[in-house]
Write a protein that holds these residues in place. Structure first.
Motif, PDB file in Angstrom:
ATOM      1  N   TRP A 116       0.652  -1.398  -0.196  1.00 41.69           N
ATOM      2  CA  TRP A 116       0.217  -0.084   0.042  1.00 41.69           C
ATOM      3  C   TRP A 116       0.597   1.772  -0.136  1.00 41.69           C
ATOM      4  O   TRP A 116       0.586   2.655  -0.851  1.00 41.69           O
ATOM      5  N   ARG A 120       0.932   3.702  -2.964  1.00 45.34           N
ATOM      6  CA  ARG A 120       0.134   5.524  -2.545  1.00 45.34           C
ATOM      7  C   ARG A 120       1.455   5.973  -3.457  1.00 45.34           C
ATOM      8  O   ARG A 120       1.244   7.470  -3.318  1.00 45.34           O
ATOM      9  N   HIS A 123       0.011   6.993  -6.655  1.00 42.57           N
ATOM     10  CA  HIS A 123      -0.919   7.379  -6.712  1.00 42.57           C
ATOM     11  C   HIS A 123      -0.607   8.152  -7.131  1.00 42.57           C
ATOM     12  O   HIS A 123      -1.107   9.535  -7.204  1.00 42.57           O
ATOM     13  N   LYS A 139       1.678   5.057 -11.935  1.00 43.29           N
ATOM     14  CA  LYS A 139       0.285   4.887 -11.122  1.00 43.29           C
ATOM     15  C   LYS A 139      -0.646   4.152 -12.056  1.00 43.29           C
ATOM     16  O   LYS A 139      -1.383   3.606 -11.342  1.00 43.29           O
ATOM     17  N   ASP A 143       0.336  -1.200  -9.674  1.00 43.35           N
ATOM     18  CA  ASP A 143      -1.059  -2.129  -8.943  1.00 43.35           C
ATOM     19  C   ASP A 143      -0.746  -3.448  -9.470  1.00 43.35           C
ATOM     20  O   ASP A 143      -1.052  -4.874  -8.556  1.00 43.35           O
ATOM     21  N   ARG A 182      -0.977   1.326   7.511  1.00 44.70           N
ATOM     22  CA  ARG A 182      -2.516   2.116   6.148  1.00 44.70           C
ATOM     23  C   ARG A 182      -3.978   1.652   6.313  1.00 44.70           C
ATOM     24  O   ARG A 182      -4.154   3.074   6.224  1.00 44.70           O
ATOM     25  N   GLN A 186      -5.453   5.840   6.293  1.00 50.28           N
ATOM     26  CA  GLN A 186      -7.188   5.370   5.658  1.00 50.28           C
ATOM     27  C   GLN A 186      -7.946   5.991   6.340  1.00 50.28           C
ATOM     28  O   GLN A 186      -9.347   6.699   5.786  1.00 50.28           O
ATOM     29  N   GLU A 189      -8.056   9.986   5.455  1.00 45.66           N
ATOM     30  CA  GLU A 189      -7.599  10.068   4.198  1.00 45.66           C
ATOM     31  C   GLU A 189      -9.241  10.790   4.293  1.00 45.66           C
ATOM     32  O   GLU A 189     -10.486  11.252   4.355  1.00 45.66           O
ATOM     33  N   ASN A 191     -11.078  13.307   0.357  1.00 44.77           N
ATOM     34  CA  ASN A 191     -11.105  13.528  -0.230  1.00 44.77           C
ATOM     35  C   ASN A 191     -10.225  12.011  -1.461  1.00 44.77           C
ATOM     36  O   ASN A 191      -9.397  12.981  -1.907  1.00 44.77           O
ATOM     37  N   ASN A 192      -9.951  11.623  -1.264  1.00 42.71           N
ATOM     38  CA  ASN A 192      -8.763  10.322  -1.595  1.00 42.71           C
ATOM     39  C   ASN A 192      -8.139  10.925  -1.624  1.00 42.71           C
ATOM     40  O   ASN A 192      -7.390  11.101  -2.939  1.00 42.71           O
ATOM     41  N   ASP A 193      -7.394  11.969  -0.805  1.00 39.98           N
ATOM     42  CA  ASP A 193      -5.935  12.029  -0.937  1.00 39.98           C
ATOM     43  C   ASP A 193      -5.012  11.081  -0.140  1.00 39.98           C
ATOM     44  O   ASP A 193      -3.869  11.246   0.169  1.00 39.98           O
ATOM     45  N   TRP A 194      -5.422   9.827   0.037  1.00 42.74           N
ATOM     46  CA  TRP A 194      -4.397   9.217   0.344  1.00 42.74           C
ATOM     47  C   TRP A 194      -3.962   9.073   2.036  1.00 42.74           C
ATOM     48  O   TRP A 194      -2.721   9.044   2.032  1.00 42.74           O
TER      49      TRP A 194
END
Length: 543
Positions: A116, A120, A123, A139, A143, A182, A186, A189, A191-194
């Protein structure tokens, strides 16, 4: 530029001593008090960090898979990975993790956290992704390239042919793949900003210390991790304090109010060399001081103008007068001390030659431009010296000063004319480390955002040169590889690059003699887990 106030420094010292009742201040025996300039400390997120100062903090909050031995950089030591294997076709590296590591939160560290953390990094595509993108990771493919076959095994497949030894060096030296918890990240987080916003001022690692507090440009405190897998650190706390003025640092460490002082002016470091209570540790690093030009700017897109700038710098004078304690004369992109590094080309200040080149380029009367620089030393003095010699050639450069974010931020956005800076990685014991940071630019588009590549920042791009760097990296015959890297340097020089190397960095740190096991690391990954303090003999202290 700010000026030093003796009265202010004395008041600061007295404030630290209040309640002690003694003339000689003493720091607590179980705490390491470190002083430095924190202007360039902008984030604690390993994926976004820039600058040596933050690396030294991050590596004490997080653990990496492997580490570089500070005494012999080619020696890679186990850390979270007890061992690792490279496949016969050199395409896959398999790491076998320890099974007794927990994060500061109490969560167990597993292979999924490693996977992860790497996902991260790519991404988010922030500053520290650049190195891994040079290896072919992105990115869109990360994966598929990294996996956890079981809870304590990580496989990393290289997206394109590469030297797996260099990849391992990068994992050991850069500090950007400190493994994150992680689950904790998580949970923060937005707005999906990791977790990037949260990790700017927080930490979620497994390292020897936990983050207690960070107040920007003031103080940062680390607290001992009592459950650290290597054993609890010897120090209860590490306190980093911000000081803008070098003379304040000098006064504080001489009085015993600080245990370690860095980012000091050479004059202040030299003034402490005869103090029997302190030791000056000087470490040569692969980082290069440079003058950069943006090839997006019309003047510097012309190679004759760039060549004129090459001859409007007094390399020898700058290194003799301004760089002792900061750096040593060096004019190549690959750091000195490697078999592949060519001797310096011997460039010198040559005003008549520079004027001739400017006239040939269509600027017989020169032109106006700007020169960005950090408001710190030695950068300011270098900029003033460069400004003076540029003016003799007809180039009038207005100096713009600022913080790291203001100066390097403009460079990362490719919105600058000229800049005095320091960079180049060079932390891995491999020629590619320097070339990747200073020269290599596989994609010159604005959209590429290769912000940690100085080549991209300056818009310097040459496809054949990129290919030569790729070929040298893959060459397995050592003699042939050296020859290829030397050919890279020759072509780079002939292309009149947008970056002019001036000096190779020397990092001087002043340490009180009570401090034991403090070993500055050439890659800035200075670990504090084994540091402790032992009172000096009573007769050795100054009153």
């Amino acid at each position: 530029m700010k000026t030093f106030s003796v009265a202010g420094a004395c008041l600061l010292t007295l404030s630290l001593m209040m309640g002690s009742g003694v003339a000689q201040a003493k720091t607590p025996p179980d705490q390491l008090i470190m002083g430095m300039n924190m202007n360039n400390l902008l984030t604690l997120d390993p994926a976004a960090m820039t600058g040596n100062e933050v690396v030294g903090i991050v590596v004490n909050l997080y653990d990496s898979l492997v580490e570089l031995d500070p005494n012999r950089l080619t020696n890679v030591r186990p850390a979270l990975a007890e061992s690792w294997d490279i496949s016969p076709d050199r395409s896959t590296i398999t790491f076998h993790l320890r099974k007794d590591v927990t994060f500061h939160s109490g969560n167990p560290l597993t292979a999924e956290d490693v996977v992860w953390s790497m996902r991260r990094l790519l991404h988010l595509n922030l500053a520290q992704a650049s190195v891994w993108k040079s290896y072919g990771f992105s990115k869109t493919n990360i994966d598929q390239q990294i996996a956890a076959p079981d809870a304590y095994t990580v496989t990393l497949r290289l997206p394109k042919p590469n030297d797996p030894k260099l990849v391992v060096y990068s994992l050991a030296a850069l500090g950007n793949l400190g493994v994150l918890d992680r689950k904790t990240v998580q949970a923060h987080e937005v707005n999906n900003d990791w977790g990037n916003r949260w990790l700017t001022t927080h930490a979620a690692g497994s390292g020897p210390f936990t983050l207690e507090v960070w107040q920007a440009k003031d103080v940062l405190r680390l607290k001992r991790n009592p459950t650290y897998w290597r054993g609890a650190p010897k120090l209860d706390r590490v306190v980093l304090r911000h000081f803008q003025e070098s003379q304040t640092l000098r006064l504080m460490i001489a009085k015993g109010d600080l245990d370690v002082a860095s980012n000091m002016a050479v004059s202040d470091v030299n003034a402490l060399r005869d103090d029997p209570n302190v030791t000056v540790d000087a470490v040569k690093k692969g980082t290069i001081y440079y003058v950069a030009m943006s090839m997006k700017e019309a003047h510097f897109a012309n190679p004759k103008v760039r060549e004129a700038v090459r001859y409007l710098i007094d390399y020898q004078g700058i290194n003799k007068a301004l760089m002792p304690g900061y750096g040593v004369l060096h004019q190549r992109p690959i750091q000195s001390g490697m078999a592949a590094t060519l001797p310096d080309p011997g460039y010198r200040l040559d005003i008549p030659r520079a004027k001739k080149l400017l006239a040939e380029a269509g600027y017989p009367n020169g032109f106006d431009t700007t020169l960005r620089v950090l408001a710190d030393q030695p950068f300011m003095n270098i900029a003033i010296a460069v400004q003076s010699t540029l003016m003799q050639g007809g180039i009038n450069a207005k100096i713009i000063t600022g913080t790291g974010n203001q100066i390097y931020g403009a460079m990362r956005e490719r919105k600058f004319d000229m800049l005095v800076g320091r960079g180049g990685s060079g932390v891995e014991p491999h020629p590619h480390s320097s070339l990747r940071a200073l020269v290599y630019n596989p994609d010159n588009s604005d959209q590429a955002r290769l912000t940690n590549f100085q080549g991209w920042r300056t818009s310097f791009y040459d496809a054949p040169l990129n290919k030569m760097i790729d070929n040298a990296l893959l060459e397995q015959d050592p003699t042939r590889q050296v020859a290829l890297y030397q050919a890279v340097q020759t072509r780079y020089d002939q292309l009149i690059p947008a970056m002019v190397p001036l000096s190779q960095m020397v990092d001087s740190v002043v340490v009180r003699n009570e401090v034991k096991n403090y070993q500055p690391h050439p890659s800035a990954t200075t670990w504090l887990r084994e540091v402790y303090k032992q009172p000096a003999d009573a007769g050795g202290d100054k009153g």
